[in-house]
Design an enzyme around this catalytic site. Structure first.
Site, short mmCIF file in Angstrom:
data_model
loop_
_atom_site.label_atom_id
_atom_site.label_comp_id
_atom_site.label_asym_id
_atom_site.label_seq_id
_atom_site.Cartn_x
_atom_site.Cartn_y
_atom_site.Cartn_z
N ASP A 77 -1.10 3.33 -2.86
CA ASP A 77 -1.93 2.27 -3.43
C ASP A 77 -1.51 1.98 -4.86
O ASP A 77 -1.56 2.85 -5.72
CB ASP A 77 -3.40 2.70 -3.40
N TYR B 168 -1.26 -2.38 -12.77
CA TYR B 168 -0.86 -1.01 -13.10
C TYR B 168 0.51 -0.96 -13.77
O TYR B 168 0.86 0.03 -14.41
CB TYR B 168 -0.83 -0.12 -11.86
N LYS C 46 -2.43 -5.33 -5.28
CA LYS C 46 -3.62 -6.13 -5.59
C LYS C 46 -3.29 -7.31 -6.48
O LYS C 46 -2.41 -7.23 -7.34
CB LYS C 46 -4.67 -5.25 -6.27
N HIS D 25 -8.33 -7.90 -6.72
CA HIS D 25 -8.63 -6.68 -7.47
C HIS D 25 -10.07 -6.64 -7.99
O HIS D 25 -10.73 -5.59 -7.97
CB HIS D 25 -7.64 -6.54 -8.63
N LEU E 168 -12.61 11.36 -7.28
CA LEU E 168 -12.99 12.61 -7.93
C LEU E 168 -13.67 12.37 -9.28
O LEU E 168 -13.94 13.32 -10.01
CB LEU E 168 -11.76 13.50 -8.13
N ILE F 45 -8.04 7.64 -2.09
CA ILE F 45 -6.70 7.55 -2.67
C ILE F 45 -6.64 8.39 -3.95
O ILE F 45 -6.52 7.86 -5.05
CB ILE F 45 -6.30 6.09 -2.95
N LYS G 125 -5.39 10.56 -7.08
CA LYS G 125 -4.19 10.46 -7.91
C LYS G 125 -3.95 11.78 -8.62
O LYS G 125 -4.88 12.41 -9.12
CB LYS G 125 -4.35 9.35 -8.94
N SER G 126 -2.69 12.19 -8.65
CA SER G 126 -2.27 13.32 -9.47
C SER G 126 -0.76 13.18 -9.68
O SER G 126 -0.07 12.54 -8.88
CB SER G 126 -2.58 14.66 -8.79
N VAL G 127 -0.26 13.77 -10.74
CA VAL G 127 1.19 13.85 -10.92
C VAL G 127 1.66 15.29 -10.84
O VAL G 127 2.84 15.57 -11.05
CB VAL G 127 1.61 13.21 -12.27
N ARG H 281 -1.21 19.88 -6.82
CA ARG H 281 -2.46 19.14 -6.57
C ARG H 281 -2.23 17.98 -5.61
O ARG H 281 -3.11 17.67 -4.80
CB ARG H 281 -3.03 18.63 -7.90
N ASN I 48 -4.53 17.88 -2.32
CA ASN I 48 -5.42 16.75 -2.07
C ASN I 48 -5.26 16.15 -0.68
O ASN I 48 -6.11 15.37 -0.24
CB ASN I 48 -5.21 15.66 -3.12
#
Length: 274
Positions: free
Chosen positions: A46, A51, A76, A109, A190, A228, A230-232, A236, A240
């Site tokens: 996504d 972004y 979007k 969006h 989260l 959806i 998100k983590s980098v 994790r 997830n």
């Protein structure tokens, strides 16, 4: 590799229930993050024009070796592109940045309700089905926005992506989605970590031997919501997605339901106009 369940959208398209979000991931980091997610087993990605990382996402998709028909890509249309005559160019520009000939889901969006421009845009999105996107939907639409779209008589959105987490359960909008046959997708599932330290979440995590984040994501999944996260961080990102080896019982679910606190982390759809 984890098997991710699909939900069937109201247009018959299958959408993975767990995807990978890239909000606030810089373009030069997006490729690595998305490649890590794809290696972990995610197939739904996504992003959004605003972004600023569609190019990095596209590089990851191209480098991954994952067949296009195994991927589900969402982007979007931003507020500046609302209004008659703009949707096709906005989608084409996103496709060029992504390096794709189509996305799987294209969303408005925000409704930006200071004008009614989202209604003209929604009409035009109908012409994009099958010619740049497989499915179309909306994001951050409140019940009154959905009702106005429904009054147009056009096909309804397949998805409404909204802020949704234990401290902002958005129950009226979820109910409106359900009434219209629209899938609910949670952004910020989260709450940027806000709910992870609650006693209800910590107790469930200890009982099941999982992380607090996994508990909250499992709560979403059991509610039928698309998520959806998100983590980098590679560990994790993998965790997830690992949500299907345990289930919350009725008491655990009720304890998380009770965390509602109007804990909004983003703008309000009824007042945000870009």
């Amino acid at each position: 590799m984890t098997t991710i369940p699909n939900i069937t959208l109201n247009d018959g398209i299958l959408m993975p229930q767990v995807g990978f979000g890239v909000f606030q991931v810089p373009d030069d980091e997006a490729q690595r993050a998305v490649e890590t997610a794809l290696e972990a087993g995610y197939r739904s990605i996504d992003t959004a024009m605003i972004y600023g990382n569609e190019t990095g996402v596209g590089r990851a998709l191209a480098a991954s070796g994952v067949a296009r028909d195994e991927l589900f890509v969402t982007t979007k249309l931003w507020v500046a592109d609302l209004g008659a005559g703009k949707a096709r160019a906005a989608l084409d520009a996103s496709l060029e940045r992504l390096g794709l000939d189509h996305v799987d889901l294209y969303l408005i969006h925000w409704p930006a309700p200071a004008t009614d421009d989202y209604l003209d845009t929604w009409r035009e999105l109908q012409d994009l089905r099958g010619t740049g996107t497989r499915s179309v939907g909306v994001s951050n639409f409140a019940p009154e926005h959905l009702d106005r779209v429904a009054a147009l008589g056009a096909p309804l959105p397949a998805v409404n992506q909204i802020e949704l987490h234990p401290s902002l359960q958005n129950r009226e909008t979820v109910a409106a989605n359900r009434r219209h046959g629209i899938a609910t997708e949670a952004w910020s599932p989260l709450a940027q970590g806000a709910a992870l330290g609650s006693p209800a979440v910590l107790a469930a995590a200890e009982r099941h031997g999982v992380s607090p984040a996994q508990v909250v994501l499992r709560w979403h999944v059991q509610n039928g919501t698309v998520v959806i996260p998100k983590s980098v961080t590679p560990s994790r990102i993998a965790a997830n997605l690992d949500l299907f080896g345990f289930a919350l019982d009725e008491d655990e679910t009720a304890a998380i339901d009770a965390l509602e606190a109007d804990g909004r982390t983003g703008p309000h759809p009824e007042s945000f106009n870009g």
